[in-house]
Write a protein that holds these residues in place. Structure first.
Motif, PDB file in Angstrom:
ATOM      1  N   LEU A 150       0.770  -1.268   0.011  1.00  0.00           N
ATOM      2  CA  LEU A 150      -0.156  -0.015  -0.003  1.00  0.00           C
ATOM      3  C   LEU A 150       0.759   1.051   0.057  1.00  0.00           C
ATOM      4  N   ALA A 151       2.060   1.157   0.571  1.00  0.00           N
ATOM      5  CA  ALA A 151       2.960   2.330   0.616  1.00  0.00           C
ATOM      6  C   ALA A 151       3.329   2.648  -0.797  1.00  0.00           C
ATOM      7  N   ALA A 152       3.749   1.638  -1.652  1.00  0.00           N
ATOM      8  CA  ALA A 152       4.150   1.730  -2.973  1.00  0.00           C
ATOM      9  C   ALA A 152       3.066   2.264  -3.846  1.00  0.00           C
ATOM     10  N   TRP A 153       1.955   1.568  -3.586  1.00  0.00           N
ATOM     11  CA  TRP A 153       0.467   1.789  -4.592  1.00  0.00           C
ATOM     12  C   TRP A 153       0.394   3.343  -4.017  1.00  0.00           C
ATOM     13  N   SER A 154       0.281   3.755  -2.819  1.00  0.00           N
ATOM     14  CA  SER A 154      -0.156   5.202  -2.342  1.00  0.00           C
ATOM     15  C   SER A 154       0.937   6.086  -3.068  1.00  0.00           C
ATOM     16  N   ILE A 258     -15.713   6.034  10.324  1.00  0.00           N
ATOM     17  CA  ILE A 258     -15.386   6.101   8.737  1.00  0.00           C
ATOM     18  C   ILE A 258     -15.753   7.639   8.451  1.00  0.00           C
ATOM     19  N   ALA A 259     -16.620   8.112   8.874  1.00  0.00           N
ATOM     20  CA  ALA A 259     -16.688   9.645   8.483  1.00  0.00           C
ATOM     21  C   ALA A 259     -15.603  10.633   8.964  1.00  0.00           C
ATOM     22  N   PHE A 260     -15.322  10.573   9.976  1.00  0.00           N
ATOM     23  CA  PHE A 260     -14.019  11.083  10.304  1.00  0.00           C
ATOM     24  C   PHE A 260     -12.892  11.081   9.274  1.00  0.00           C
ATOM     25  N   THR A 261     -12.373   9.655   8.982  1.00  0.00           N
ATOM     26  CA  THR A 261     -11.242   9.437   8.184  1.00  0.00           C
ATOM     27  C   THR A 261     -11.712  10.034   6.579  1.00  0.00           C
ATOM     28  N   ASN A 262     -12.837   9.947   6.277  1.00  0.00           N
ATOM     29  CA  ASN A 262     -13.194  10.523   5.008  1.00  0.00           C
ATOM     30  C   ASN A 262     -13.181  12.073   4.858  1.00  0.00           C
ATOM     31  N   ILE A 263     -13.405  12.733   6.081  1.00  0.00           N
ATOM     32  CA  ILE A 263     -13.448  14.079   6.325  1.00  0.00           C
ATOM     33  C   ILE A 263     -11.668  14.450   6.008  1.00  0.00           C
ATOM     34  N   PHE A 336      -2.400   0.539  13.416  1.00  0.00           N
ATOM     35  CA  PHE A 336      -1.639   1.015  12.050  1.00  0.00           C
ATOM     36  C   PHE A 336      -1.890   2.655  12.044  1.00  0.00           C
ATOM     37  N   LEU A 337      -2.560   3.166  12.891  1.00  0.00           N
ATOM     38  CA  LEU A 337      -2.546   4.797  13.123  1.00  0.00           C
ATOM     39  C   LEU A 337      -1.292   5.393  13.656  1.00  0.00           C
ATOM     40  N   ARG A 338      -0.535   4.692  14.577  1.00  0.00           N
ATOM     41  CA  ARG A 338       0.172   5.033  15.524  1.00  0.00           C
ATOM     42  C   ARG A 338       1.280   5.965  15.023  1.00  0.00           C
ATOM     43  N   PRO A 339       1.802   5.526  13.764  1.00  0.00           N
ATOM     44  CA  PRO A 339       2.962   6.381  13.189  1.00  0.00           C
ATOM     45  C   PRO A 339       2.157   8.013  12.732  1.00  0.00           C
ATOM     46  N   GLY A 340       0.987   8.067  12.495  1.00  0.00           N
ATOM     47  CA  GLY A 340       0.332   9.351  12.168  1.00  0.00           C
ATOM     48  C   GLY A 340       0.170  10.368  13.415  1.00  0.00           C
ATOM     49  N   LEU A 341       0.544   9.695  14.620  1.00  0.00           N
ATOM     50  CA  LEU A 341       0.261  10.608  15.878  1.00  0.00           C
ATOM     51  C   LEU A 341       1.152  11.917  15.797  1.00  0.00           C
ATOM     52  N   VAL A 342       2.401  11.439  15.343  1.00  0.00           N
ATOM     53  CA  VAL A 342       3.348  12.700  15.093  1.00  0.00           C
ATOM     54  C   VAL A 342       3.227  13.210  13.973  1.00  0.00           C
ATOM     55  N   ALA A 343       3.019  12.547  12.859  1.00  0.00           N
ATOM     56  CA  ALA A 343       2.735  12.937  11.442  1.00  0.00           C
ATOM     57  C   ALA A 343       1.577  13.917  11.248  1.00  0.00           C
ATOM     58  N   VAL A 344       0.573  13.451  12.043  1.00  0.00           N
ATOM     59  CA  VAL A 344      -0.617  14.544  12.028  1.00  0.00           C
ATOM     60  C   VAL A 344      -0.375  16.134  12.235  1.00  0.00           C
ATOM     61  N   LEU A 345       0.666  16.326  13.265  1.00  0.00           N
ATOM     62  CA  LEU A 345       1.106  17.551  13.714  1.00  0.00           C
ATOM     63  C   LEU A 345       1.747  18.256  12.518  1.00  0.00           C
ATOM     64  N   GLY A 346       2.617  17.530  11.761  1.00  0.00           N
ATOM     65  CA  GLY A 346       3.436  18.058  10.691  1.00  0.00           C
ATOM     66  C   GLY A 346       2.475  18.709   9.593  1.00  0.00           C
ATOM     67  N   CYS A 377       4.079  14.306   5.845  1.00  0.00           N
ATOM     68  CA  CYS A 377       3.554  13.802   7.101  1.00  0.00           C
ATOM     69  C   CYS A 377       2.069  13.463   6.618  1.00  0.00           C
ATOM     70  N   SER A 378       1.220  14.230   5.662  1.00  0.00           N
ATOM     71  CA  SER A 378       0.078  13.574   5.128  1.00  0.00           C
ATOM     72  C   SER A 378       0.176  12.262   4.508  1.00  0.00           C
ATOM     73  N   PHE A 379       1.088  12.144   4.021  1.00  0.00           N
ATOM     74  CA  PHE A 379       1.400  10.661   3.359  1.00  0.00           C
ATOM     75  C   PHE A 379       1.409   9.641   4.464  1.00  0.00           C
ATOM     76  N   VAL A 380       1.934   9.726   5.474  1.00  0.00           N
ATOM     77  CA  VAL A 380       2.149   8.774   6.648  1.00  0.00           C
ATOM     78  C   VAL A 380       0.746   8.713   7.376  1.00  0.00           C
ATOM     79  N   VAL A 381      -0.019   9.876   7.585  1.00  0.00           N
ATOM     80  CA  VAL A 381      -1.468   9.441   8.065  1.00  0.00           C
ATOM     81  C   VAL A 381      -2.393   8.857   7.202  1.00  0.00           C
ATOM     82  N   GLY A 382      -2.094   9.333   5.759  1.00  0.00           N
ATOM     83  CA  GLY A 382      -3.082   8.737   4.763  1.00  0.00           C
ATOM     84  C   GLY A 382      -2.792   7.406   4.706  1.00  0.00           C
TER      85      GLY A 382
END
Length: 466
Positions: A150-154, A258-263, A336-346, A377-382
């Protein structure tokens, strides 16, 4: 004839690693090509304005409608690819053939209204790989290795629009704006040949369907039939329409997680596409860059994706994979969201840095660093969200991806249209601050999803067997 059979050579999970990697690479290149077709048009906008006597906002419709088209397409094509008697390949190849024909039409079209219609249809018929690509990867790889694929495809999905302006930016001043459309024809034509020659069917239900059909012909017995075939026979047309057009958004409306992730993905994707409107206001006007040099700035997105993929991949390999293989499961899907906890700040930090560093007195690498921070950072969160999303309702994974794609692409199409007026009226600094500020409350939301995701799922009003 089980999908999980250890000795069935037709089972995509039993293919050799070399074959799996080759097929995955082909799907990623296919995905890159379709996404590249969106922003490869951006350097053409000035010449389009002059030839057809339209405003900047009207000219930007050539990008916005393409993005809208590939957002809506998966709502139709994803359910079709899940029908055992059809499968993924016929959908991929037939729609991509139409995509190439439309690309030729776009290259020679002399009517701007007609050109816009064709651009929408280009995106629409190019879209199957955008939602179904992840399903094709899951056909071949176990869930343990899916984060890498998924990392390669994303990355292909993210870098396609970014590298589009680079591919056309230097040629358009010399060859004219139609050259960008011809570049898509040549690139897509080459990829189409590869798809026809080398892309095997990966859908297990389709492979089993045709295996059962061969056995019926060889034995003359009708006792060879698959569960998926029986299920598809009992599915009416109205049920197919509900699965394609209603179910994805029904889940979004009834499940707050699901609504939050889509937003969240819609906002970050929209901000990403607004870069195609703000870069021409920054690099040519403030730093004297040419069209081609402005397009070259988008290489920073490729760098950001590589850094983000490495970040996520190393975290997963070190902290999750071995435990996953040993126990056969993971603690909760929010892992699987854990790396995004820091990335979301970026994400807001990157926007603020780009917006307020974009001025003549500050060297151009500084605002560009803000783009790298935002995109990485948005890539990691996504990526974390794309892994987390289908785990909530595995049987509706295709519908979940289709709804996410439709919502974020629709917002991105809107961002293309409101981006230029926003930055012109407020200025680059304030415009970026507004968009970055909108992402700040979502930081809290993302942390809440990580901490209380299981609680949110229990609040869902959607039941699987509705």
């Amino acid at each position: 004839m089980s999908r999980d059979s250890d000795d069935d050579a037709e089972n995509p999970h039993n293919w050799s690693t070399t074959r799996k990697v080759a097929v995955s690479a082909l799907i990623c290149i296919y995905t890159f090509t379709v996404y590249c077709g969106s922003a490869i048009y951006v350097p053409s906008e000035q010449q389009v304005m002059e030839e057809f006597h339209v405003s900047e906002i009207v000219a930007s419709l050539g990008l916005a409608l393409y993005v809208l088209g590939y957002g809506l397409g998966p709502l139709l094509f994803s359910p079709l690819s899940e029908i055992p008697s059809i499968g993924r390949n016929p959908v991929y190849i037939s729609t991509f053939a139409i995509f190439i024909i439309l690309s030729v039409v776009a290259s020679v079209c002399n009517s701007f209204a007609g050109f816009l219609v064709v651009r929408f249809l280009q995106g629409f018929f190019g879209s199957p790989c955008l939602a179904t690509g992840a399903a094709s990867l899951s056909d071949m790889f176990s869930v343990i290795y899916m984060p890498y694929n998924l990392a390669a495809w994303s990355g292909a999905m993210y870098c396609g629009p970014a590298l589009g302006p680079l591919l056309s930016g230097f040629a358009i001043p010399v060859k004219g704006w139609r050259w960008s459309m011809w570049e898509i024809v040549w690139l897509a034509g080459f990829i189409f040949v590869l798809l026809v020659l080398f892309l095997p069917e990966t859908s297990a239900s389709t492979l089993l369907f045709y295996k059962a059909k061969r056995l019926q012909q060889e034995t003359g017995s009708n006792r060879f039939v698959t569960v998926h075939a029986l299920q598809s026979k009992s599915t009416t047309r109205s049920q197919l329409v509900k699965i394609a057009l209603i179910k994805p958004f029904e889940i979004t409306m009834k499940d707050p997680a699901i609504a939050f992730t889509n937003i969240y993905t819609s906002l970050t994707y929209g901000i990403y596409y607004s870069f195609f409107e703000v870069f021409p206001l920054v690099y040519p006007k403030m730093y004297g860059f040419s069209n081609g040099e402005t397009g070259a700035v988008f290489v920073c997105v490729l760098i950001a994706c590589c850094l983000g993929a490495a970040w996520y991949g190393i975290w997963y390999r070190v902290f999750i994979q071995n435990r996953f293989q040993r126990l056969g499961t993971f603690d909760v899907q929010e892992t699987f969201l854990r790396p995004g906890l820091v990335a979301v700040l970026g994400v807001p930090i990157g926007m603020f840095l780009f917006g307020w560093a974009a001025r003549e007195s500050v060297p151009w690498p500084v605002p560009t660093l803000g783009v790298v921070v935002f995109c990485g950072c948005s890539f990691v969160v996504g990526l974390g969200i794309f892994i987390h999303l289908p785990l909530s309702y595995p049987e509706y994974a295709a519908s979940l991806f289709a709804a996410n794609d439709a919502l974020r692409s629709s917002f991105a199409a809107g961002a293309v249209l409101f981006g230029r007026p926003l930055y012109l009226n407020l200025g680059v600094g304030k415009g970026c601050s507004l968009l970055g500020g909108l992402s700040v409350p979502l930081v809290v939301g993302f942390w809440y999803l990580f901490l209380y995701g299981e609680r949110l799922r229990k609040k869902s009003k959607f039941t699987v067997h509705e």
